[in-house]
Design a protein around this motif. Structure first.
Motif, PDB file in Angstrom:
ATOM      1  N   MET A   1      34.467  52.075 -83.730  1.00 27.47           N
ATOM      2  CA  MET A   1      35.462  52.560 -84.705  1.00 27.47           C
ATOM      3  C   MET A   1      36.134  53.829 -84.194  1.00 27.47           C
ATOM      4  N   ASN A   2      35.312  54.757 -83.761  1.00 35.97           N
ATOM      5  CA  ASN A   2      35.816  56.051 -83.316  1.00 35.97           C
ATOM      6  C   ASN A   2      36.792  55.923 -82.153  1.00 35.97           C
ATOM      7  N   SER A   3      36.415  55.090 -81.172  1.00 38.53           N
ATOM      8  CA  SER A   3      37.261  54.920 -79.992  1.00 38.53           C
ATOM      9  C   SER A   3      38.605  54.281 -80.365  1.00 38.53           C
ATOM     10  N   THR A   4      38.588  53.411 -81.371  1.00 37.32           N
ATOM     11  CA  THR A   4      39.830  52.780 -81.838  1.00 37.32           C
ATOM     12  C   THR A   4      40.760  53.839 -82.428  1.00 37.32           C
ATOM     13  N   VAL A   5      40.212  54.719 -83.245  1.00 28.52           N
ATOM     14  CA  VAL A   5      40.992  55.803 -83.866  1.00 28.52           C
ATOM     15  C   VAL A   5      41.584  56.709 -82.787  1.00 28.52           C
ATOM     16  N   ILE A   6      40.747  57.053 -81.799  1.00 23.28           N
ATOM     17  CA  ILE A   6      41.205  57.921 -80.705  1.00 23.28           C
ATOM     18  C   ILE A   6      42.352  57.258 -79.946  1.00 23.28           C
ATOM     19  N   LEU A   7      42.190  55.961 -79.660  1.00 19.14           N
ATOM     20  CA  LEU A   7      43.222  55.213 -78.942  1.00 19.14           C
ATOM     21  C   LEU A   7      44.522  55.158 -79.740  1.00 19.14           C
ATOM     22  N   GLU A   8      44.407  54.887 -81.040  1.00 18.63           N
ATOM     23  CA  GLU A   8      45.586  54.819 -81.913  1.00 18.63           C
ATOM     24  C   GLU A   8      46.296  56.176 -81.978  1.00 18.63           C
ATOM     25  N   THR A   9      45.483  57.236 -82.065  1.00 14.70           N
ATOM     26  CA  THR A   9      46.037  58.588 -82.099  1.00 14.70           C
ATOM     27  C   THR A   9      46.787  58.891 -80.801  1.00 14.70           C
ATOM     28  N   LYS A  10      46.190  58.487 -79.685  1.00 20.29           N
ATOM     29  CA  LYS A  10      46.808  58.724 -78.370  1.00 20.29           C
ATOM     30  C   LYS A  10      48.139  57.974 -78.264  1.00 20.29           C
ATOM     31  N   ILE A  11      48.139  56.714 -78.720  1.00 19.17           N
ATOM     32  CA  ILE A  11      49.372  55.909 -78.673  1.00 19.17           C
ATOM     33  C   ILE A  11      50.450  56.552 -79.553  1.00 19.17           C
ATOM     34  N   ALA A  12      50.028  56.991 -80.747  1.00 21.10           N
ATOM     35  CA  ALA A  12      50.971  57.639 -81.676  1.00 21.10           C
ATOM     36  C   ALA A  12      51.562  58.916 -81.057  1.00 21.10           C
ATOM     37  N   MET A  13      50.705  59.716 -80.392  1.00 21.47           N
ATOM     38  CA  MET A  13      51.159  60.960 -79.754  1.00 21.47           C
ATOM     39  C   MET A  13      52.115  60.665 -78.603  1.00 21.47           C
ATOM     40  N   ASP A  14      51.766  59.647 -77.810  1.00 16.74           N
ATOM     41  CA  ASP A  14      52.629  59.255 -76.682  1.00 16.74           C
ATOM     42  C   ASP A  14      53.994  58.785 -77.171  1.00 16.74           C
ATOM     43  N   THR A  15      53.981  58.010 -78.260  1.00 18.81           N
ATOM     44  CA  THR A  15      55.239  57.518 -78.836  1.00 18.81           C
ATOM     45  C   THR A  15      56.081  58.679 -79.348  1.00 18.81           C
ATOM     46  N   LEU A  16      55.441  59.604 -80.044  1.00 19.96           N
ATOM     47  CA  LEU A  16      56.156  60.771 -80.581  1.00 19.96           C
ATOM     48  C   LEU A  16      56.771  61.594 -79.458  1.00 19.96           C
ATOM     49  N   LEU A  17      55.998  61.815 -78.413  1.00 16.06           N
ATOM     50  CA  LEU A  17      56.479  62.590 -77.272  1.00 16.06           C
ATOM     51  C   LEU A  17      57.666  61.898 -76.606  1.00 16.06           C
ATOM     52  N   SER A  18      57.540  60.587 -76.438  1.00 17.18           N
ATOM     53  CA  SER A  18      58.623  59.795 -75.847  1.00 17.18           C
ATOM     54  C   SER A  18      59.873  59.857 -76.728  1.00 17.18           C
ATOM     55  N   ASP A  19      59.680  59.773 -78.058  1.00 14.09           N
ATOM     56  CA  ASP A  19      60.801  59.833 -79.001  1.00 14.09           C
ATOM     57  C   ASP A  19      61.474  61.209 -78.987  1.00 14.09           C
ATOM     58  N   LEU A  20      60.668  62.259 -78.884  1.00 14.37           N
ATOM     59  CA  LEU A  20      61.226  63.617 -78.817  1.00 14.37           C
ATOM     60  C   LEU A  20      62.061  63.796 -77.548  1.00 14.37           C
ATOM     61  N   LYS A  21      61.575  63.207 -76.461  1.00 17.00           N
ATOM     62  CA  LYS A  21      62.328  63.264 -75.196  1.00 17.00           C
ATOM     63  C   LYS A  21      63.674  62.564 -75.354  1.00 17.00           C
ATOM     64  N   GLN A  22      63.651  61.412 -76.046  1.00 17.92           N
ATOM     65  CA  GLN A  22      64.897  60.664 -76.268  1.00 17.92           C
ATOM     66  C   GLN A  22      65.832  61.407 -77.212  1.00 17.92           C
ATOM     67  N   LEU A  23      65.260  61.971 -78.257  1.00 17.61           N
ATOM     68  CA  LEU A  23      66.067  62.688 -79.256  1.00 17.61           C
ATOM     69  C   LEU A  23      66.780  63.883 -78.637  1.00 17.61           C
ATOM     70  N   THR A  24      66.066  64.617 -77.802  1.00 19.34           N
ATOM     71  CA  THR A  24      66.640  65.844 -77.227  1.00 19.34           C
ATOM     72  C   THR A  24      67.263  65.596 -75.856  1.00 19.34           C
ATOM     73  N   LYS A  25      67.169  64.357 -75.365  1.00 14.74           N
ATOM     74  CA  LYS A  25      67.716  63.981 -74.041  1.00 14.74           C
ATOM     75  C   LYS A  25      67.260  64.963 -72.974  1.00 14.74           C
ATOM     76  N   VAL A  26      65.999  64.928 -72.653  1.00 15.93           N
ATOM     77  CA  VAL A  26      65.389  65.896 -71.729  1.00 15.93           C
ATOM     78  C   VAL A  26      66.100  65.929 -70.374  1.00 15.93           C
ATOM     79  N   GLY A  27      66.457  64.754 -69.852  1.00 17.91           N
ATOM     80  CA  GLY A  27      67.132  64.696 -68.548  1.00 17.91           C
ATOM     81  C   GLY A  27      68.424  65.482 -68.542  1.00 17.91           C
ATOM     82  N   LEU A  28      69.240  65.268 -69.591  1.00 22.66           N
ATOM     83  CA  LEU A  28      70.516  65.972 -69.719  1.00 22.66           C
ATOM     84  C   LEU A  28      70.271  67.473 -69.910  1.00 22.66           C
ATOM     85  N   SER A  29      69.271  67.798 -70.727  1.00 16.52           N
ATOM     86  CA  SER A  29      68.943  69.214 -70.969  1.00 16.52           C
ATOM     87  C   SER A  29      68.579  69.924 -69.667  1.00 16.52           C
ATOM     88  N   LEU A  30      67.833  69.229 -68.804  1.00 19.50           N
ATOM     89  CA  LEU A  30      67.427  69.831 -67.533  1.00 19.50           C
ATOM     90  C   LEU A  30      68.614  70.028 -66.598  1.00 19.50           C
TER      91      LEU A  30
END
Length: 300
Positions: A1-30
């Motif tokens: 159970m615990n490992s599933t929660v950790i994995l889901e949390t990691k996926i959610a964090m990765d998605t959020l980070l990826s979305d923030l990069k898209q929202l702020t257009k990191v490549g263009l910002s750089l």
């Protein structure tokens, strides 16, 4: 159970980070940070690394804010275009409120950091965010002249570095502004050519006269010539402390001629493949020219 929660949390964090990069257009910002740093290096004799870091951070937040506001405003039109329909807002992965929070946060952080360098730098940062968000973005569906408006915030980063270094907007900063201002027309119109059908779906007018034909390419060629002339003008020592060696001017002119070559090719073929080559040549041009200016300056 615990490992599933950790994995889901990691996926959610990765998605959020990826979305923030898209929202702020990191490549263009750089790329904007790169321009600002080049402008700073052109202005100073002794590098203040604190100022340089603040400029890079402030510039990054400034562009991230503009892009976030832009995507909030264009959420519905983004959903219509292949290139943008998978962005965080049209897909519903991110709420408009959260995107607005990021946009406002980045605005405050960006302007506060730029203000800590000097008030003029913050002023130009604020103008950039305002024009991009409140004038350029809404005008995209109204008139092809939107590219002229968009070229102003797009040209601010290069001169922003000079203003950050010297605390003044003079002929030198004006020259840096002009170089990046005129460069944007062939660059954006090449993109406008490539994305013409997609932009049409969203009702955007991104080509001159909103037509994909030889007359549009004539404008591209005309502005490329102006860009080359402005880029080599500092060799005449007409721009105060910002001047370049004759050899540097020749190299810059040759780089511009590569862009011109692809512009002429596009005029003959009217093919997307040549528009793509022109677009890539324009990115190469502005990057290398800024490096060449800095190298030239440190050879004086």
């Amino acid at each position: 159970m615990n490992s599933t929660v950790i994995l889901e949390t990691k996926i959610a964090m990765d998605t959020l980070l990826s979305d923030l990069k898209q929202l702020t257009k990191v490549g263009l910002s750089l790329s904007v940070v790169f321009s600002s740093v080049a402008g700073y290096l052109l202005a100073v004799d002794v590098i203040n690394y604190t100022t340089l870091l603040l400029l890079a951070l402030g510039g990054f937040f400034m562009v991230g804010a503009s892009n976030s506001f832009n995507q909030v405003i264009e959420k519905d039109t983004d959903a219509l275009m292949l290139r943008t329909k998978n962005r965080p807002l049209p897909t519903g992965r991110m709420s408009v409120n959260f995107a607005m929070f990021i946009a406002v946060l980045f605005t405050i952080l960006g302007l506060a950091i730029l203000y800590s360098i000097n008030p003029k730098t913050a002023l130009f940062g604020a103008i950039s965010i305002f024009l991009y968000t409140s004038v350029y973005t809404p005008l995209k569906s109204v008139t092809p002249l939107t590219v002229f408006v968009g070229a102003i915030p797009g040209a601010i980063p290069f001169m922003l570095g000079w203003v950050a270094a010297t605390n003044q907007f003079g002929i030198e900063a004006g020259m840096l502004f002009m170089i990046q201002f005129f460069w944007q027309f062939p660059h954006f119109w090449a993109i406008g050519w490539l994305q013409f059908e997609e932009y049409k779906k969203a009702g955007f007018n991104m080509l001159p006269m909103n037509t994909k034909d030889k007359s549009a390419v004539k404008q591209i060629i005309f502005y490329t010539v102006i860009m080359i002339l402005v880029s080599i003008a500092p060799v005449l020592k007409v721009s105060g402390d910002f001047y370049i060696y004759p050899l540097t001017a020749v190299i810059v002119a040759l780089l511009g001629i590569i862009m011109l070559y692809y512009g002429v090719k596009l005029h003959k073929s009217e093919q997307n493949t040549d528009a793509r080559k022109l677009m890539l040549a324009s990115v190469l041009y502005i990057t290398i020219v800024q490096i060449i200016y800095v190298v030239d300056k440190f050879l004086h």
